[in-house]
Write a protein that holds these residues in place. Structure first.
Motif, PDB file in Angstrom:
ATOM      1  N   LEU A  17       0.847  -1.201   0.000  1.00  0.00           N
ATOM      2  CA  LEU A  17       0.000   0.000   0.000  1.00  0.00           C
ATOM      3  C   LEU A  17       0.883   1.253   0.000  1.00  0.00           C
ATOM      4  CD1 LEU A  17      -3.145   0.841   2.031  1.00  0.00           C
ATOM      5  CD2 LEU A  17      -1.160   2.307   2.263  1.00  0.00           C
ATOM      6  N   PHE A  18       1.868   1.283   0.869  1.00  0.00           N
ATOM      7  CA  PHE A  18       2.710   2.482   1.011  1.00  0.00           C
ATOM      8  C   PHE A  18       3.558   2.702  -0.247  1.00  0.00           C
ATOM      9  CE2 PHE A  18       2.046   0.410   5.112  1.00  0.00           C
ATOM     10  CZ  PHE A  18       1.331   1.395   5.750  1.00  0.00           C
ATOM     11  N   ASN A  19       4.096   1.610  -0.782  1.00  0.00           N
ATOM     12  CA  ASN A  19       4.939   1.745  -1.972  1.00  0.00           C
ATOM     13  C   ASN A  19       4.115   2.061  -3.216  1.00  0.00           C
ATOM     14  OD1 ASN A  19       7.479   1.405  -0.754  1.00  0.00           O
ATOM     15  ND2 ASN A  19       7.174  -0.800  -0.643  1.00  0.00           N
ATOM     16  N   ALA A  20       2.875   1.572  -3.258  1.00  0.00           N
ATOM     17  CA  ALA A  20       1.992   1.926  -4.381  1.00  0.00           C
ATOM     18  C   ALA A  20       1.659   3.418  -4.326  1.00  0.00           C
ATOM     19  CB  ALA A  20       0.715   1.087  -4.346  1.00  0.00           C
ATOM     20  N   VAL A  21       1.368   3.920  -3.127  1.00  0.00           N
ATOM     21  CA  VAL A  21       1.102   5.352  -2.972  1.00  0.00           C
ATOM     22  C   VAL A  21       2.359   6.150  -3.326  1.00  0.00           C
ATOM     23  CG1 VAL A  21       0.592   7.199  -1.305  1.00  0.00           C
ATOM     24  CG2 VAL A  21      -0.758   5.092  -1.277  1.00  0.00           C
ATOM     25  N   GLY A  22       3.506   5.690  -2.857  1.00  0.00           N
ATOM     26  CA  GLY A  22       4.766   6.372  -3.186  1.00  0.00           C
ATOM     27  C   GLY A  22       4.988   6.448  -4.682  1.00  0.00           C
ATOM     28  N   TYR A  23       4.595   5.376  -5.381  1.00  0.00           N
ATOM     29  CA  TYR A  23       4.805   5.370  -6.834  1.00  0.00           C
ATOM     30  C   TYR A  23       3.865   6.354  -7.537  1.00  0.00           C
ATOM     31  CZ  TYR A  23       5.552   4.106 -11.617  1.00  0.00           C
ATOM     32  OH  TYR A  23       5.855   4.198 -12.953  1.00  0.00           O
ATOM     33  N   VAL A  24       2.574   6.313  -7.203  1.00  0.00           N
ATOM     34  CA  VAL A  24       1.650   7.201  -7.929  1.00  0.00           C
ATOM     35  C   VAL A  24       1.845   8.668  -7.540  1.00  0.00           C
ATOM     36  CG1 VAL A  24      -0.095   5.460  -8.448  1.00  0.00           C
ATOM     37  CG2 VAL A  24      -0.264   6.720  -6.300  1.00  0.00           C
ATOM     38  N   PRO A  33       9.041   3.155   4.264  1.00  0.00           N
ATOM     39  CA  PRO A  33       9.506   3.574   5.598  1.00  0.00           C
ATOM     40  C   PRO A  33       9.148   5.028   5.899  1.00  0.00           C
ATOM     41  CG  PRO A  33      11.218   2.337   4.459  1.00  0.00           C
ATOM     42  CD  PRO A  33      10.131   2.597   3.455  1.00  0.00           C
ATOM     43  N   GLU A  34       9.329   5.892   4.893  1.00  0.00           N
ATOM     44  CA  GLU A  34       9.030   7.317   5.084  1.00  0.00           C
ATOM     45  C   GLU A  34       7.525   7.535   5.319  1.00  0.00           C
ATOM     46  OE1 GLU A  34       8.975  11.206   2.217  1.00  0.00           O
ATOM     47  OE2 GLU A  34      10.589   9.777   1.889  1.00  0.00           O
ATOM     48  N   LEU A  35       6.687   6.849   4.538  1.00  0.00           N
ATOM     49  CA  LEU A  35       5.236   7.067   4.667  1.00  0.00           C
ATOM     50  C   LEU A  35       4.685   6.452   5.948  1.00  0.00           C
ATOM     51  CD1 LEU A  35       4.061   6.717   0.963  1.00  0.00           C
ATOM     52  CD2 LEU A  35       4.635   8.775   2.270  1.00  0.00           C
ATOM     53  N   ARG A  36       5.289   5.375   6.401  1.00  0.00           N
ATOM     54  CA  ARG A  36       4.884   4.831   7.718  1.00  0.00           C
ATOM     55  C   ARG A  36       5.176   5.861   8.818  1.00  0.00           C
ATOM     56  NH1 ARG A  36       3.788  -0.701   8.030  1.00  0.00           N
ATOM     57  NH2 ARG A  36       4.318  -1.964   6.210  1.00  0.00           N
ATOM     58  N   GLN A  37       6.327   6.539   8.706  1.00  0.00           N
ATOM     59  CA  GLN A  37       6.684   7.589   9.679  1.00  0.00           C
ATOM     60  C   GLN A  37       5.671   8.732   9.634  1.00  0.00           C
ATOM     61  OE1 GLN A  37       9.165   7.788  11.880  1.00  0.00           O
ATOM     62  NE2 GLN A  37      10.590   6.161  11.288  1.00  0.00           N
ATOM     63  N   SER A  69       7.522  -2.957   9.472  1.00  0.00           N
ATOM     64  CA  SER A  69       7.453  -3.195   8.024  1.00  0.00           C
ATOM     65  C   SER A  69       6.668  -4.451   7.663  1.00  0.00           C
ATOM     66  CB  SER A  69       8.865  -3.287   7.441  1.00  0.00           C
ATOM     67  OG  SER A  69       9.548  -4.379   8.035  1.00  0.00           O
ATOM     68  N   GLU A  70       6.340  -5.283   8.662  1.00  0.00           N
ATOM     69  CA  GLU A  70       5.549  -6.495   8.388  1.00  0.00           C
ATOM     70  C   GLU A  70       4.049  -6.215   8.372  1.00  0.00           C
ATOM     71  OE1 GLU A  70       6.776  -9.981   8.103  1.00  0.00           O
ATOM     72  OE2 GLU A  70       8.436  -8.689   7.512  1.00  0.00           O
ATOM     73  N   LEU A  78      -4.726   5.123   4.028  1.00  0.00           N
ATOM     74  CA  LEU A  78      -4.999   5.807   2.755  1.00  0.00           C
ATOM     75  C   LEU A  78      -5.604   7.190   2.992  1.00  0.00           C
ATOM     76  CD1 LEU A  78      -6.305   2.897   0.506  1.00  0.00           C
ATOM     77  CD2 LEU A  78      -4.170   4.164   0.242  1.00  0.00           C
ATOM     78  N   ALA A  79      -6.487   7.293   3.968  1.00  0.00           N
ATOM     79  CA  ALA A  79      -7.105   8.589   4.265  1.00  0.00           C
ATOM     80  C   ALA A  79      -6.042   9.590   4.739  1.00  0.00           C
ATOM     81  CB  ALA A  79      -8.190   8.421   5.324  1.00  0.00           C
ATOM     82  N   ILE A  80      -5.134   9.138   5.585  1.00  0.00           N
ATOM     83  CA  ILE A  80      -4.069  10.020   6.086  1.00  0.00           C
ATOM     84  C   ILE A  80      -3.139  10.441   4.947  1.00  0.00           C
ATOM     85  CG2 ILE A  80      -2.001  10.110   7.560  1.00  0.00           C
ATOM     86  CD1 ILE A  80      -3.559   8.317   9.560  1.00  0.00           C
ATOM     87  N   LEU A  81      -2.806   9.503   4.075  1.00  0.00           N
ATOM     88  CA  LEU A  81      -1.879   9.812   2.978  1.00  0.00           C
ATOM     89  C   LEU A  81      -2.514  10.734   1.940  1.00  0.00           C
ATOM     90  CD1 LEU A  81      -0.100   6.361   2.586  1.00  0.00           C
ATOM     91  CD2 LEU A  81       0.864   8.475   3.530  1.00  0.00           C
TER      92      LEU A  81
END
Length: 208
Positions: A17-24, A33-37, A69-70, A78-81
């Motif tokens: 989820l985080f890496n997909a958001v990072g990509y788009v 790691p950054e988006l989890r923070q 990371s697990e 998704l709402a926060i991002l």
């Protein structure tokens, strides 16, 4: 409008989820790691909004949990991002072809798209042709006054329906998983959650 909708596959490493958001958002598949923070900081900063009833666990416990990371993300993240980036996030569910839109109440002027197969998130992008390199991907779309993104929206939905016809999803009520720790087999999301709660094991692999 020229171009095709393409599903950009994100690695299956519990951070899809985080890496997909990072990509788009940033054309970067390694933003987890950054988006989890970002999410942990947002949640910690507003314990009244992000209370135990909302998060399903105490605020501080959730913050530690989401930094692991697990652990998988979902609607809360998704709402926060969406708010963090100031863009709507459309998440298409292949099994139901439903589109959940995050950030829509904020009237953001742009939207990105993800696709979800019941277990995994990938990025949905617009590409000039089917096999064009990723650097040509368009991932951010202008939201029009009617709150649609124009023809892209229809193309995206048609793509999702096509994936549904091909059964490119996992029915999470019936899928079979094996615990990667103790090798026990479970059926469906409910049994997997019960096993995880009973044992603390969270490393499941799908098997048929």
């Amino acid at each position: 409008m020229d171009g095709v909708i393409v599903r950009r596959v994100i690695p299956s490493d519990n951070s899809c989820l985080f890496n997909a958001v990072g990509y788009v958002m940033d054309h970067d598949k390694k933003k987890a790691p950054e988006l989890r923070q970002v999410i942990a900081a947002t949640v910690a900063s507003d314990p009244q909004k992000y209370c135990e009833a909302f998060l399903g666990k105490p605020n501080a416990e959730y913050c530690n949990w989401i930094l692991d990371s697990e652990k998988w993300g979902g609607a809360i993240e998704l709402a926060i991002l969406a708010d963090y980036y100031g863009r709507e996030i459309a998440a298409y569910d292949i099994q139901t072809t439903r589109c959940d839109l995050y950030g829509q109440e904020s009237n953001y002027s742009e939207r990105v798209m993800l696709i979800y197969d019941g277990l995994h998130y990938d990025a949905l992008v617009m590409s000039p042709v089917e096999d064009a390199p990723e650097e040509f991907d368009q991932t951010i779309f202008a939201v029009q006054p009617n709150r649609s993104i124009g023809p892209v929206e229809r193309l995206a939905l048609n793509f999702v329906k096509d994936q549904q016809r091909k059964r490119s999803y996992t029915d999470t009520s019936k899928f079979t998983l094996r615990c990667g720790v103790c090798q026990i087999g479970v059926v469906g999301q409910k049994e997997a959650i019960e096993h995880a709660q009973a044992t603390g094991h969270v490393n499941f692999q799908e098997y048929r």
